[in-house]
Design an enzyme around this catalytic site. Structure first.
Site, PDB file in Angstrom:
ATOM      1  N   LYS A   1      -0.199   0.885  12.944  1.00 21.33           N
ATOM      2  CA  LYS A   1       0.251   0.347  11.659  1.00 21.33           C
ATOM      3  C   LYS A   1      -0.968  -0.114  10.866  1.00 21.33           C
ATOM      4  O   LYS A   1      -1.388  -1.268  10.965  1.00 21.33           O
ATOM      5  CB  LYS A   1       1.245  -0.786  11.893  1.00 21.33           C
ATOM      6  CG  LYS A   1       2.533  -0.332  12.584  1.00 21.33           C
ATOM      7  CD  LYS A   1       3.526  -1.467  12.738  1.00 21.33           C
ATOM      8  CE  LYS A   1       4.778  -1.023  13.487  1.00 21.33           C
ATOM      9  NZ  LYS A   1       5.553   0.009  12.791  1.00 21.33           N
ATOM     10  N   THR A   2      -1.533   0.792  10.077  1.00 19.68           N
ATOM     11  CA  THR A   2      -2.739   0.504   9.303  1.00 19.68           C
ATOM     12  C   THR A   2      -2.583   1.038   7.886  1.00 19.68           C
ATOM     13  O   THR A   2      -1.744   1.897   7.616  1.00 19.68           O
ATOM     14  CB  THR A   2      -3.981   1.165   9.942  1.00 19.68           C
ATOM     15  OG1 THR A   2      -3.856   2.593   9.838  1.00 19.68           O
ATOM     16  CG2 THR A   2      -4.137   0.779  11.408  1.00 19.68           C
ATOM     17  N   ALA A   3      -3.418   0.528   6.974  1.00 17.74           N
ATOM     18  CA  ALA A   3      -3.412   1.034   5.599  1.00 17.74           C
ATOM     19  C   ALA A   3      -3.818   2.500   5.565  1.00 17.74           C
ATOM     20  O   ALA A   3      -3.329   3.272   4.730  1.00 17.74           O
ATOM     21  CB  ALA A   3      -4.351   0.194   4.734  1.00 17.74           C
TER      22      ALA A   3
ATOM     23  N   ASP B   1       4.255   0.069   7.674  1.00 24.78           N
ATOM     24  CA  ASP B   1       4.433  -0.723   8.881  1.00 24.78           C
ATOM     25  C   ASP B   1       5.878  -0.846   9.344  1.00 24.78           C
ATOM     26  O   ASP B   1       6.137  -1.173  10.505  1.00 24.78           O
ATOM     27  CB  ASP B   1       3.887  -2.143   8.654  1.00 24.78           C
ATOM     28  CG  ASP B   1       2.394  -2.169   8.387  1.00 24.78           C
ATOM     29  OD1 ASP B   1       1.725  -1.176   8.709  1.00 24.78           O
ATOM     30  OD2 ASP B   1       1.902  -3.188   7.862  1.00 24.78           O
TER      31      ASP B   1
ATOM     32  N   GLN C   1      -5.212  -5.947   2.157  1.00 21.30           N
ATOM     33  CA  GLN C   1      -5.253  -6.707   3.397  1.00 21.30           C
ATOM     34  C   GLN C   1      -6.349  -6.276   4.363  1.00 21.30           C
ATOM     35  O   GLN C   1      -6.868  -7.113   5.118  1.00 21.30           O
ATOM     36  CB  GLN C   1      -3.884  -6.676   4.068  1.00 21.30           C
ATOM     37  CG  GLN C   1      -2.814  -7.364   3.241  1.00 21.30           C
ATOM     38  CD  GLN C   1      -1.454  -7.396   3.911  1.00 21.30           C
ATOM     39  OE1 GLN C   1      -1.346  -7.386   5.137  1.00 21.30           O
ATOM     40  NE2 GLN C   1      -0.402  -7.419   3.101  1.00 21.30           N
TER      41      GLN C   1
ATOM     42  N   VAL D   1      15.174  -7.559  -1.959  1.00 18.44           N
ATOM     43  CA  VAL D   1      16.336  -6.795  -1.509  1.00 18.44           C
ATOM     44  C   VAL D   1      17.164  -7.661  -0.564  1.00 18.44           C
ATOM     45  O   VAL D   1      16.634  -8.282   0.355  1.00 18.44           O
ATOM     46  CB  VAL D   1      15.901  -5.498  -0.809  1.00 18.44           C
ATOM     47  CG1 VAL D   1      17.080  -4.831  -0.109  1.00 18.44           C
ATOM     48  CG2 VAL D   1      15.282  -4.543  -1.812  1.00 18.44           C
TER      49      VAL D   1
ATOM     50  N   CYS E   1      -8.919   2.590  12.478  1.00 16.35           N
ATOM     51  CA  CYS E   1      -9.227   1.183  12.727  1.00 16.35           C
ATOM     52  C   CYS E   1     -10.741   1.023  12.751  1.00 16.35           C
ATOM     53  O   CYS E   1     -11.385   1.300  13.763  1.00 16.35           O
ATOM     54  CB  CYS E   1      -8.626   0.735  14.061  1.00 16.35           C
ATOM     55  SG  CYS E   1      -8.839  -1.030  14.389  1.00 16.35           S
TER      56      CYS E   1
ATOM     57  N   ALA F   1       0.825  -1.210   0.000  1.00 19.97           N
ATOM     58  CA  ALA F   1       0.000   0.000   0.000  1.00 19.97           C
ATOM     59  C   ALA F   1       0.857   1.256   0.000  1.00 19.97           C
ATOM     60  O   ALA F   1       0.647   2.184  -0.794  1.00 19.97           O
ATOM     61  CB  ALA F   1      -0.919  -0.011   1.226  1.00 19.97           C
ATOM     62  N   GLY F   2       1.862   1.310   0.882  1.00 15.93           N
ATOM     63  CA  GLY F   2       2.691   2.502   0.972  1.00 15.93           C
ATOM     64  C   GLY F   2       3.534   2.719  -0.268  1.00 15.93           C
ATOM     65  O   GLY F   2       3.655   3.846  -0.767  1.00 15.93           O
TER      66      GLY F   2
ATOM     67  N   CYS G   1      -2.567  -3.369  12.164  1.00 19.17           N
ATOM     68  CA  CYS G   1      -3.987  -3.276  12.505  1.00 19.17           C
ATOM     69  C   CYS G   1      -4.283  -3.981  13.827  1.00 19.17           C
ATOM     70  O   CYS G   1      -4.799  -5.090  13.852  1.00 19.17           O
ATOM     71  CB  CYS G   1      -4.873  -3.846  11.400  1.00 19.17           C
ATOM     72  SG  CYS G   1      -6.608  -3.407  11.656  1.00 19.17           S
TER      73      CYS G   1
END
Length: 559
Positions: free
Chosen positions: A452-454, A444, A189, A224, A487, A159-160, A307
């Site tokens: 830590k959420t979308a 995250d 997610q 990576v 949330c 997402a990020g 989440c």
């Protein structure tokens, strides 16, 4: 399947499924060699499932897991030992096949000319020139020169990563940007809770990665291995080197299934499930539908986790389904929380407590799941109440929904970018790295004290984009992140408590109270979650349209 024949003795493949094993046997392979650690991705079968299917067909299955991008000399030696002993021909696999091809290349480097190795791997799509350079450089990958250079390199296509790539392109279409991610599929997610509650179909939460990479952005389908920030370099699988002007780090976090003894072996069967895995969320709903009586456990590990409301969302939606079917009175719901509170922002707790009472759920704080016996239907918890001796108990279950322990990815934790706890070390307002001025992080993986959420990533991406563009222009940071996270707590089918908050638990509502009062369950918040947030994610956030996400500008004050 995508089997790539390197020699008549060894072939490599991207991740295989249990169903693929029959095809592998039919093609004459006598051994399967897994080079991918369990729990690396949300859609990945564990090795024991592959091994069981192989044994039924008379194929040997061996496990030599290699952390993504981190091929060490010891790993090569272990690969060589197992490969030499395995009945031939062998099919080796990992996420993309690159790790397996890299291991074989190193193993064969003392047995055949490097030109022959490069030709064999190159013919099936694996560039091992980086391996050749590492061997020539005494075992260390040189980073003074790169195989490619980009203005901005983004590590992570979640997402990020996709959002910040799209936001950057919307600000400066001439930027040369690369996204590094080995995954073929991108997942929404936040939708998996709804899959586990029987509301969404799992397929609706998945899109091909290629369809989401913004136009004009390069996709490097690789993992990576390491960062060399002093040389502005990222080392990839196969020892390839990518150089950058600016770097954005957002690979998400690692679901550490292996930290709970016995969990990996029983996931997806014996009543053990988790909405944190794409293929298991439908199993959650299947268990909920089948259950008529007994005990259901819902676990939450120590934070940080992605989440933090998701474990109790599963409990609420399950309780609601049992309530509607009239079987709730025969089901003992137990919420096993390693923490000490039901939710970290007190304004939302009264509404949640009313639903806990409705579903007659028992709250067990400071209970951390440490082991599972799936066939025996027994879970072991460590109880560590403040000021008391640690004790261990066992609790039986008919169904258990597990939220796995979570950490930063291995290649992040061992990198120069990490803080003492393993997370990328950033300024919590500008999201710029505390040590390296041309590196930013979001999502995250970084250490800002936000949820830590979308929704947090949706707010962070424009901030990072604004600040990178300003930095390229020679200016100081212009945007700041206020810690926003959201949330949507699905307390029942059709109603949600919409928790929105920033740093320090400050409430950050997106809507006036007459539309949505986030501290109370509402139908409007449910419609937002069910109908509006998915298209906002796919069609806005990942395309650089910053609806409800305009960055907060840094106020410049005079002397």
């Amino acid at each position: 399947m995508d089997i790539r024949y390197i020699t008549d003795q060894l072939s490599v493949s991207p991740q295989i499924t249990v169903e693929d094993v029959a095809t592998i046997a039919a093609k004459g392979f006598r051994s399967i060699l897994c080079n991918r650690p369990d729990g690396e991705a949300a859609d990945q079968p564990v090795f024991e499932e592959i091994e069981a299917a192989a044994q039924k067909l008379g194929i040997e299955a061996r496990y030599v897991p290699i952390t993504s991008g981190m091929v060490r000399d010891l790993d090569v030696a272990e690969f060589g030992r197992v490969y030499q002993d395995a009945p031939k021909p062998v099919l080796a696999y990992c996420r993309t096949g690159t790790r397996s091809a890299t291991l074989w290349s190193f193993h064969e480097s003392n047995l055949r000319p490097m030109a022959e190795i490069l030709a064999a791997t190159g013919a099936v799509g694996y560039d091992m020139n980086g391996v050749a350079r590492r061997i020539a450089n005494g075992g260390k990958t040189p980073t003074d020169k790169g195989d490619a250079f980009f203005d901005v390199v983004i590590v992570g296509g979640g997402a990020g990563g996709i959002a910040v790539a799209a936001s950057l392109k919307s600000r400066d279409s001439d930027l040369d940007i690369a996204v590094i991610d080995p995954a073929d599929i991108h997942y929404y997610q936040p939708g998996w809770t709804m899959v586990g509650g029987g509301i969404f179909d799992s397929q609706s939460t998945a899109r091909t990665m290629g369809s989401l990479i913004p136009k004009g952005v390069h996709w490097l389908k690789s993992a990576v291995a390491a960062f060399e920030p002093d040389n502005d370099a990222v080392i990839l699988d196969g020892c390839r080197v990518v150089k950058y002007g600016r770097l954005v780090v957002c690979p998400g976090l690692k679901l550490d299934w292996g930290k709970v003894e016995g969990l990996e072996e029983t996931l997806g069967r014996n009543g053990v499930t988790s909405n944190y895995r794409y293929d298991l969320a439908p199993y959650t709903w299947k268990l909920v539908q089948q259950m008529q009586k007994g005990r259901a456990l819902f676990t939450q590990p120590p934070v940080p986790i992605k989440c933090a409301g998701a474990p109790q969302k599963a409990m609420y939606l399950s309780g609601d389904a049992w309530f509607r079917r009239g079987v709730l009175k025969d089901i003992d719901i137990q919420f096993m929380n390693a923490g000490g509170v039901i939710f970290g922002v007190k304004d939302y707790v009264p509404a949640l407590e009313r639903y806990i009472e409705k579903y007659d759920a028992s709250l067990n704080f400071f209970h951390n799941l440490i082991a599972l016996d799936g066939p025996g239907k027994m879970a072991r918890f460590e109880i560590a109440r403040p000021g008391e001796d640690v004790e261990t108990i066992e609790v039986g279950f008919d169904m258990i929904h597990v939220c796995p322990p979570q950490t930063a990815p291995d290649f992040i934790r061992v990198s120069p970018l990490a803080d003492a706890a393993g997370w990328v070390d950033v300024d919590q307002a500008t999201l710029r790295h505390e040590t390296y001025d041309n590196i930013w992080s979001l999502g995250d993986v970084m250490n800002a004290p936000n949820a830590k959420t979308a929704a947090a990533a949706r707010k962070q991406a424009p901030v990072v984009a604004d600040n990178i563009v300003a930095d390229i222009a020679g200016r100081s940071a212009v945007a700041q992140y206020d810690g926003y996270g959201s949330c949507p707590l699905t307390v029942e089918r059709g109603k949600i408590v919409l928790a929105e908050f920033g740093y320090g638990g400050a409430l950050k509502p997106s809507f006036p109270p007459f539309l949505i009062d986030g501290t109370q369950p509402s139908r409007a918040a449910w419609l937002l979650k069910e109908r509006l947030l998915p298209p906002i994610y796919w069609k806005a956030m990942l395309r650089g349209k910053e609806w409800l996400a305009k960055p907060e500008k840094i106020k410049v004050t005079g002397n």
